[in-house]
Write a protein that holds these residues in place. Structure first.
Motif, PDB file in Angstrom:
ATOM      1  N   ARG A   1      60.264 -50.150  17.112  1.00 27.32           N
ATOM      2  CA  ARG A   1      59.748 -49.022  16.335  1.00 27.32           C
ATOM      3  C   ARG A   1      58.260 -49.209  16.025  1.00 27.32           C
ATOM      4  NH1 ARG A   1      59.866 -43.798  15.341  1.00 27.32           N
ATOM      5  NH2 ARG A   1      57.760 -43.869  14.575  1.00 27.32           N
ATOM      6  N   ARG A   2      57.870 -50.460  15.588  1.00 28.59           N
ATOM      7  CA  ARG A   2      56.461 -50.726  15.233  1.00 28.59           C
ATOM      8  C   ARG A   2      55.551 -50.536  16.450  1.00 28.59           C
ATOM      9  NH1 ARG A   2      58.184 -55.150  12.318  1.00 28.59           N
ATOM     10  NH2 ARG A   2      57.363 -56.588  13.856  1.00 28.59           N
ATOM     11  N   ASN A   3      56.034 -51.001  17.617  1.00 37.22           N
ATOM     12  CA  ASN A   3      55.201 -50.882  18.814  1.00 37.22           C
ATOM     13  C   ASN A   3      55.063 -49.444  19.272  1.00 37.22           C
ATOM     14  OD1 ASN A   3      54.065 -53.433  19.637  1.00 37.22           O
ATOM     15  ND2 ASN A   3      56.198 -54.125  19.585  1.00 37.22           N
ATOM     16  N   VAL A   4      56.139 -48.675  19.044  1.00 34.50           N
ATOM     17  CA  VAL A   4      56.032 -47.243  19.366  1.00 34.50           C
ATOM     18  C   VAL A   4      54.956 -46.607  18.486  1.00 34.50           C
ATOM     19  CG1 VAL A   4      57.242 -45.041  19.167  1.00 34.50           C
ATOM     20  CG2 VAL A   4      58.343 -46.945  20.313  1.00 34.50           C
ATOM     21  N   ASP A   5      54.941 -46.984  17.185  1.00 31.68           N
ATOM     22  CA  ASP A   5      53.910 -46.449  16.274  1.00 31.68           C
ATOM     23  C   ASP A   5      52.517 -46.828  16.764  1.00 31.68           C
ATOM     24  OD1 ASP A   5      55.639 -45.166  14.671  1.00 31.68           O
ATOM     25  OD2 ASP A   5      55.660 -46.683  13.045  1.00 31.68           O
ATOM     26  N   ARG A   6      52.420 -48.080  17.114  1.00 31.29           N
ATOM     27  CA  ARG A   6      51.110 -48.594  17.555  1.00 31.29           C
ATOM     28  C   ARG A   6      50.635 -47.811  18.797  1.00 31.29           C
ATOM     29  NH1 ARG A   6      46.890 -50.271  16.970  1.00 31.29           N
ATOM     30  NH2 ARG A   6      45.808 -51.888  18.129  1.00 31.29           N
ATOM     31  N   LEU A   7      51.583 -47.622  19.733  1.00 28.38           N
ATOM     32  CA  LEU A   7      51.283 -46.887  20.964  1.00 28.38           C
ATOM     33  C   LEU A   7      50.862 -45.450  20.641  1.00 28.38           C
ATOM     34  CD1 LEU A   7      51.373 -47.987  23.776  1.00 28.38           C
ATOM     35  CD2 LEU A   7      53.645 -46.996  24.079  1.00 28.38           C
ATOM     36  N   ALA A   8      51.581 -44.860  19.688  1.00 33.45           N
ATOM     37  CA  ALA A   8      51.252 -43.476  19.306  1.00 33.45           C
ATOM     38  C   ALA A   8      49.842 -43.404  18.747  1.00 33.45           C
ATOM     39  CB  ALA A   8      52.262 -42.979  18.279  1.00 33.45           C
ATOM     40  N   GLN A   9      49.491 -44.444  17.937  1.00 31.21           N
ATOM     41  CA  GLN A   9      48.138 -44.470  17.349  1.00 31.21           C
ATOM     42  C   GLN A   9      47.072 -44.542  18.456  1.00 31.21           C
ATOM     43  OE1 GLN A   9      47.553 -47.663  14.557  1.00 31.21           O
ATOM     44  NE2 GLN A   9      49.059 -46.780  13.163  1.00 31.21           N
TER      45      GLN A   9
ATOM     46  N   ASP B   1      36.842 -37.644  30.704  1.00 32.76           N
ATOM     47  CA  ASP B   1      37.427 -37.020  29.509  1.00 32.76           C
ATOM     48  C   ASP B   1      38.628 -36.149  29.878  1.00 32.76           C
ATOM     49  OD1 ASP B   1      35.691 -38.337  27.978  1.00 32.76           O
ATOM     50  OD2 ASP B   1      34.388 -36.621  27.511  1.00 32.76           O
ATOM     51  N   GLU B   2      38.469 -35.445  31.023  1.00 35.72           N
ATOM     52  CA  GLU B   2      39.604 -34.610  31.462  1.00 35.72           C
ATOM     53  C   GLU B   2      40.817 -35.479  31.735  1.00 35.72           C
ATOM     54  OE1 GLU B   2      37.065 -31.038  33.502  1.00 35.72           O
ATOM     55  OE2 GLU B   2      38.364 -32.271  34.798  1.00 35.72           O
ATOM     56  N   PHE B   3      40.534 -36.605  32.408  1.00 33.84           N
ATOM     57  CA  PHE B   3      41.646 -37.518  32.729  1.00 33.84           C
ATOM     58  C   PHE B   3      42.308 -38.045  31.468  1.00 33.84           C
ATOM     59  CE2 PHE B   3      43.002 -41.927  33.107  1.00 33.84           C
ATOM     60  CZ  PHE B   3      44.060 -41.774  33.983  1.00 33.84           C
ATOM     61  N   LEU B   4      41.428 -38.486  30.499  1.00 35.90           N
ATOM     62  CA  LEU B   4      41.971 -39.034  29.246  1.00 35.90           C
ATOM     63  C   LEU B   4      42.818 -37.989  28.529  1.00 35.90           C
ATOM     64  CD1 LEU B   4      39.089 -41.130  27.685  1.00 35.90           C
ATOM     65  CD2 LEU B   4      41.268 -41.933  28.598  1.00 35.90           C
ATOM     66  N   SER B   5      42.321 -36.788  28.511  1.00 31.82           N
ATOM     67  CA  SER B   5      43.015 -35.723  27.802  1.00 31.82           C
ATOM     68  C   SER B   5      44.383 -35.473  28.436  1.00 31.82           C
ATOM     69  CB  SER B   5      42.127 -34.480  27.843  1.00 31.82           C
ATOM     70  OG  SER B   5      42.850 -33.384  27.435  1.00 31.82           O
ATOM     71  N   ILE B   6      44.359 -35.368  29.785  1.00 34.29           N
ATOM     72  CA  ILE B   6      45.628 -35.115  30.479  1.00 34.29           C
ATOM     73  C   ILE B   6      46.577 -36.304  30.300  1.00 34.29           C
ATOM     74  CG2 ILE B   6      46.696 -34.826  32.770  1.00 34.29           C
ATOM     75  CD1 ILE B   6      44.040 -33.317  33.503  1.00 34.29           C
ATOM     76  N   ALA B   7      46.002 -37.533  30.488  1.00 32.57           N
ATOM     77  CA  ALA B   7      46.842 -38.731  30.412  1.00 32.57           C
ATOM     78  C   ALA B   7      47.472 -38.859  29.037  1.00 32.57           C
ATOM     79  CB  ALA B   7      45.985 -39.963  30.729  1.00 32.57           C
ATOM     80  N   SER B   8      46.658 -38.622  27.962  1.00 34.13           N
ATOM     81  CA  SER B   8      47.246 -38.825  26.639  1.00 34.13           C
ATOM     82  C   SER B   8      48.309 -37.772  26.333  1.00 34.13           C
ATOM     83  CB  SER B   8      46.179 -38.892  25.546  1.00 34.13           C
ATOM     84  OG  SER B   8      45.159 -37.974  25.794  1.00 34.13           O
ATOM     85  N   HIS B   9      48.053 -36.526  26.829  1.00 35.68           N
ATOM     86  CA  HIS B   9      49.105 -35.515  26.657  1.00 35.68           C
ATOM     87  C   HIS B   9      50.373 -35.942  27.377  1.00 35.68           C
ATOM     88  CE1 HIS B   9      47.622 -32.265  24.289  1.00 35.68           C
ATOM     89  NE2 HIS B   9      46.422 -32.363  24.897  1.00 35.68           N
ATOM     90  N   GLU B  10      50.195 -36.372  28.626  1.00 32.23           N
ATOM     91  CA  GLU B  10      51.349 -36.768  29.433  1.00 32.23           C
ATOM     92  C   GLU B  10      52.074 -37.955  28.803  1.00 32.23           C
ATOM     93  OE1 GLU B  10      52.644 -35.244  32.118  1.00 32.23           O
ATOM     94  OE2 GLU B  10      51.169 -33.693  31.609  1.00 32.23           O
TER      95      GLU B  10
ATOM     96  N   ARG C   1      52.124 -38.683  25.639  1.00 35.21           N
ATOM     97  CA  ARG C   1      52.734 -38.348  24.351  1.00 35.21           C
ATOM     98  C   ARG C   1      54.169 -37.843  24.486  1.00 35.21           C
ATOM     99  NH1 ARG C   1      49.116 -36.295  19.649  1.00 35.21           N
ATOM    100  NH2 ARG C   1      49.265 -34.251  20.597  1.00 35.21           N
ATOM    101  N   THR C   2      54.437 -37.106  25.566  1.00 30.93           N
ATOM    102  CA  THR C   2      55.786 -36.519  25.718  1.00 30.93           C
ATOM    103  C   THR C   2      56.864 -37.615  25.781  1.00 30.93           C
ATOM    104  OG1 THR C   2      54.597 -34.890  26.999  1.00 30.93           O
ATOM    105  CG2 THR C   2      56.990 -34.694  26.973  1.00 30.93           C
ATOM    106  N   PRO C   3      56.754 -38.602  26.706  1.00 30.44           N
ATOM    107  CA  PRO C   3      57.799 -39.648  26.695  1.00 30.44           C
ATOM    108  C   PRO C   3      57.775 -40.469  25.416  1.00 30.44           C
ATOM    109  CG  PRO C   3      56.066 -40.187  28.276  1.00 30.44           C
ATOM    110  CD  PRO C   3      55.791 -38.808  27.796  1.00 30.44           C
ATOM    111  N   LEU C   4      56.578 -40.613  24.807  1.00 27.41           N
ATOM    112  CA  LEU C   4      56.500 -41.430  23.592  1.00 27.41           C
ATOM    113  C   LEU C   4      57.235 -40.759  22.432  1.00 27.41           C
ATOM    114  CD1 LEU C   4      55.178 -44.116  22.898  1.00 27.41           C
ATOM    115  CD2 LEU C   4      53.301 -42.825  21.874  1.00 27.41           C
ATOM    116  N   THR C   5      57.112 -39.431  22.368  1.00 24.40           N
ATOM    117  CA  THR C   5      57.807 -38.708  21.288  1.00 24.40           C
ATOM    118  C   THR C   5      59.305 -38.953  21.401  1.00 24.40           C
ATOM    119  OG1 THR C   5      56.101 -37.037  21.563  1.00 24.40           O
ATOM    120  CG2 THR C   5      57.975 -36.453  20.160  1.00 24.40           C
TER     121      THR C   5
END
Ligand code: ADP
Length: 768
Positions: A572-580, A527-536, A538-542
């Protein structure tokens, strides 16, 4: 290590029941044996009575028969005239004395002879055929004299008596005078017969019957009329032998005494040898021709028959045998009952231990309870040793729960010598249980950390120690030790089996707890890994999203060729999908950690549905599905707008994904105090078996090859709705589409923090 131990005294452990049976058995044996002995004695007494009565009768009858011969001999003198010698002889020989009257020496005639007539009398008898006849003794001179004139049969014994004046001898005279005066037969006292000679002398007696010249009524008349006496001499031995010969006596000895007392000098006749020591001889008085006789009967050695001798003893032995047999059987019964009870106790302990160990994953707490439980019924001490990285831990149970603390104190700091040849070390090294019935002072001294501890251990006076190792997959986890201070409770084979079972349960519990802790650790890391990974991520995805938005704006202005504009759309659609996807991953860690925070506000459901429908417009069009919306206006609740949006996005997204290009319908309506929101498609549907589990994490009802996805969407939806106090259900038939219906409370949340509490409690459980 003496594993098989059986006390030689085991048969005596028959319990009160066994001893009671033995006591009753022995008592009834004693009663029966004494009863049998009494019955035998009574039977013997009766037989003795009968034999002696029969013998008495025989003597009496025999004497009566003899008296009858005398009377008939007197008949020869009827009319006052004596018979001739030949008449007398033929009378006596007709009696056949030796044949019918054995014991009688002969029958004789004693004539009264006046002193003046003696010569004439002698001359007359000599002329009658007895040339040597003379009347004797002549001194001292008497008048009248008496003389044995006839004595038949004329054998050599009787010839010796011929002419004898019996009245010269006082004992004979007394009887002769009694006969003369009474007119009845009179028996003499004990005399030695004149006929006796040589070595075979026997005691004898004579019976006289007076003969009168004329009838006489008084003693004086009788004296006047006296002619003489018919008489018979008897050899007592011969007489009684003949009378009582054969089996009549059946082991009973008879001594016959002349007189009213059994004086030895008056013994007429007795059995040869010493008199038997019969404590209760029987004496019978018998009057024989006016003379009292005493018959003394005594039981001899041959009296008791074999059965009588053995019966009381045999009864006692048999009773003893039966009592011992019953004692043994009862003992067996008692022991097997005791064993059954113990087996049941052991089974109960194992069942209780199983329950305690399953009640929690904190094995230290549950094993401590198991130690207490085991000590309560099966030992004085139960010590569970756990080998932990920080050093050994001992969980101690004591038969007296109030002492368990002190006991634990006493054992704290006790050394664990891995080289020791006893206890936990020995059991762990061999992988086998270790049992000892004599732990000596030296062993305690090696184990004890200090003198105080040693004293405590010695005070406990340990009798029996049983240790089972706790090992799993080659790893030493610890040991269970049962200690008995009670001499009556020595651990045996059954206890060894039980402690091994207990050890298996404990090992399973320890193992499970340790594995669970490791798994929990792993989940936490994930869970720690997932949390860190998704935060990490999210930054380039934004930044990617911003860039693609700006590209799209440029394309919308027509500044780029149409082919590039289409590709921008795809990006754009794939970025949305990735964000989801990333936000779903983040949600997992949040929900897992119970950190799903809600922003409650007034939410108009129609508005949310409208927003989502607009967002899916393109996608629906591309998939060929018609997206129909039928929402009643004014459904407003206090919800989290973004989360409701997330719920609807997931449901509509799935409907389009699994809807096979057919129409999708979104409806919202109020129903009492709830809002109902449903998403219906006409796609592949969901098999009944999967309708429950698709709401769990990573659960899917389709294969990954045909439809992409993680199986997370519906799980997140369910957890969000639970947080909001709502619910979700599905109705579906495979091939006929699916309808997901969400219910949301319209009022305030009943308790804002309830769902979150529930989530936290959930998070502590082992996860699937
Ligand atoms: P994902 O769609 O990523 O697999 P979800 O949690 O959203 O994960 O859905 C779980 C599973 O439920 C899906 O894999 C699919 O098998 C089934 N499912 C969900 N929605 C529908 C639907 N509208 N029609 C048919 N099956 C569905």
């Amino acid at each position: 290590m003496p594993m098989r131990w059986r006390s030689p005294l085991a048969p005596l452990r028959a319990g009160p029941a066994g001893w009671a049976v033995l006591a009753i058995g022995l008592a009834s044996t004693a009663v029966t044996a004494s009863y049998v002995a009494r019955a035998v004695r009574l039977a013997q007494d009766a037989r003795f009575q009968e034999v002696s009565a029969r013998a008495t009768d025989a003597v009496r009858e025999r004497m009566d028969a003899y008296l009858a011969t005398l009377r008939s001999a007197r008949g020869l003198f009827d009319g006052g005239r004596p018979p001739t010698r030949s008449e007398f002889r033929s009378f006596v020989s007709s009696l056949e004395l030796p044949r019918f009257y054995p014991g009688i020496q002969g029958i004789g005639w004693v004539e009264v002879v006046r002193a003046a007539d003696v010569e004439r009398h002698e001359a007359q008898v000599r002329a009658d055929g007895l040339p040597d006849y003379r009347v004797w003794p002549r001194e001292p001179p008497r008048d009248p004299l008496t003389a044995i004139t006839y004595l038949e049969p004329p054998d050599w014994r009787n010839q010796r008596a011929s002419g004898f004046d019996m009245a010269s001898e006082p004992l004979r005279r007394e009887a002769m005078e009694r006969a003369r005066d009474s007119g009845f037969p009179a028996c003499s006292r004990l005399v030695e017969l004149v006929q006796e000679a040589g070595a075979q002398r026997q005691a004898g007696f004579l019976i006289y019957l007076a003969v009168y010249a004329r009838p006489a009524a008084t003693a004086d008349q009788r004296r006047d009329a006296l002619l003489g006496w018919v008489y018979a001499p008897f050899r007592a031995g011969d007489l009684l032998r003949e009378t009582l010969g054969g089996e009549v006596m059946a082991g009973v000895r008879l001594d016959v005494y002349d007189g009213e007392e059994a004086r030895p000098e008056a013994l007429l006749e007795g059995a040869p040898g010493a008199a038997p020591a019969d404590a209760r001889p029987r004496e019978v008085r018998l009057a024989v021709a006016g003379r009292p006789w005493t018959l003394r009967f005594a039981r001899g050695a041959g009296f008791e028959v074999g059965l009588e001798r053995w019966l009381p003893l045999a009864t006692a032995m048999l009773g003893l045998l039966v009592s011992l047999l019953l004692f043994n059987l009862t003992g067996r019964e008692v022991r097997s009952r005791r064993q059954a009870v113990r087996a049941a106790d052991r089974a109960r302990l194992l069942a209780d231990a199983g329950k305690l160990l399953a009640s929690s994953l904190d094995e230290r707490a549950t094993l401590a309870q198991v130690a207490l439980r085991a000590a309560r019924t099966h030992a004085d001490w139960c010590v569970i040793l756990l080998i932990e990285p920080d050093g050994p831990i001992r969980l101690v149970g004591h038969a007296d729960p109030s002492l368990a603390g002190d006991a634990a104190q006493a054992l704290q700091g006790m050394r664990l010598d891995p080289e020791a040849s006893f206890g936990a070390a020995a059991a762990l090294r061999s992988g086998q249980p270790w049992l000892s019935h004599d732990v000596d002072a030296a062993t305690w001294a090696r184990l004890a950390a200090g003198p105080a501890q040693l004293m405590g251990l010695e005070l406990a006076r340990v009798r029996s120690v049983l240790t089972a190792p706790l090992q799993a997959r080659g790893e030493d986890l610890g040991a269970i030790t049962l200690v008995s201070c009670d001499p009556a409770r020595r651990f045996g084979e059954a206890d060894v089996d039980m402690v091994l079972d207990l050890a298996r349960l404990a090992v399973a519990a320890i193992d499970t707890s340790r594995l669970y802790r490791r798994a929990q650790q792993a989940v936490k890391l994930r869970d720690e890994f997932l949390s860190i990974a998704s935060h990490e991520l999210r930054t380039p995805l934004t930044s990617l999203a911003l860039q693609s938005d700006s590209l799209r704006a440029t394309a919308a202005r027509g500044d780029v060729p149409p082919a590039v504009a289409r590709k921008v759309e795809v990006i754009r659609r794939n970025v949305d999908r990735l964000a989801q996807l990333i936000s779903a991953l983040l949600d997992i860690t949040r929900i897992g950690a119970g950190r799903l925070e809600l922003q409650l506000e007034r939410v108009d459901l129609a508005q949310v549905v409208q927003d989502v429908a607009e967002r899916f417009e393109d996608e629906a069009r591309r998939g060929g599905s018609e997206l129909r919306v039928a929402v009643a206006p004014g459904i407003v609740g206090r919800w989290d707008r973004l989360r409701i949006d997330q719920v609807l996005t997931n449901l509509v997204g799935n409907a389009l994904k699994y809807g096979q290009g057919r129409p999708v319908e979104v409806r919202a309506a109020a129903d009492g105090d709830r809002a109902l929101l449903s998403v219906r498609d006409e796609g592949i549907g969901i098999p009944l078996e999967a309708q429950q589990r698709i709401f769990e994490r990573f659960e899917r009802a389709v294969s990954g090859r045909h439809y992409g996805g993680f199986g997370l969407g519906l799980w997140i939806v369910r957890r969000i709705l639970e947080e909001l106090g709502g619910s979700i259900r599905v109705e579906s038939e495979p091939g006929r589409g699916a309808t997901f219906t969400v219910a949301l409370p319209l009022g305030e949340l009943p308790r804002a923090d309830r769902p979150r509490e529930a989530l936290r409690a959930d998070a502590g459980r082992p996860q699937p």
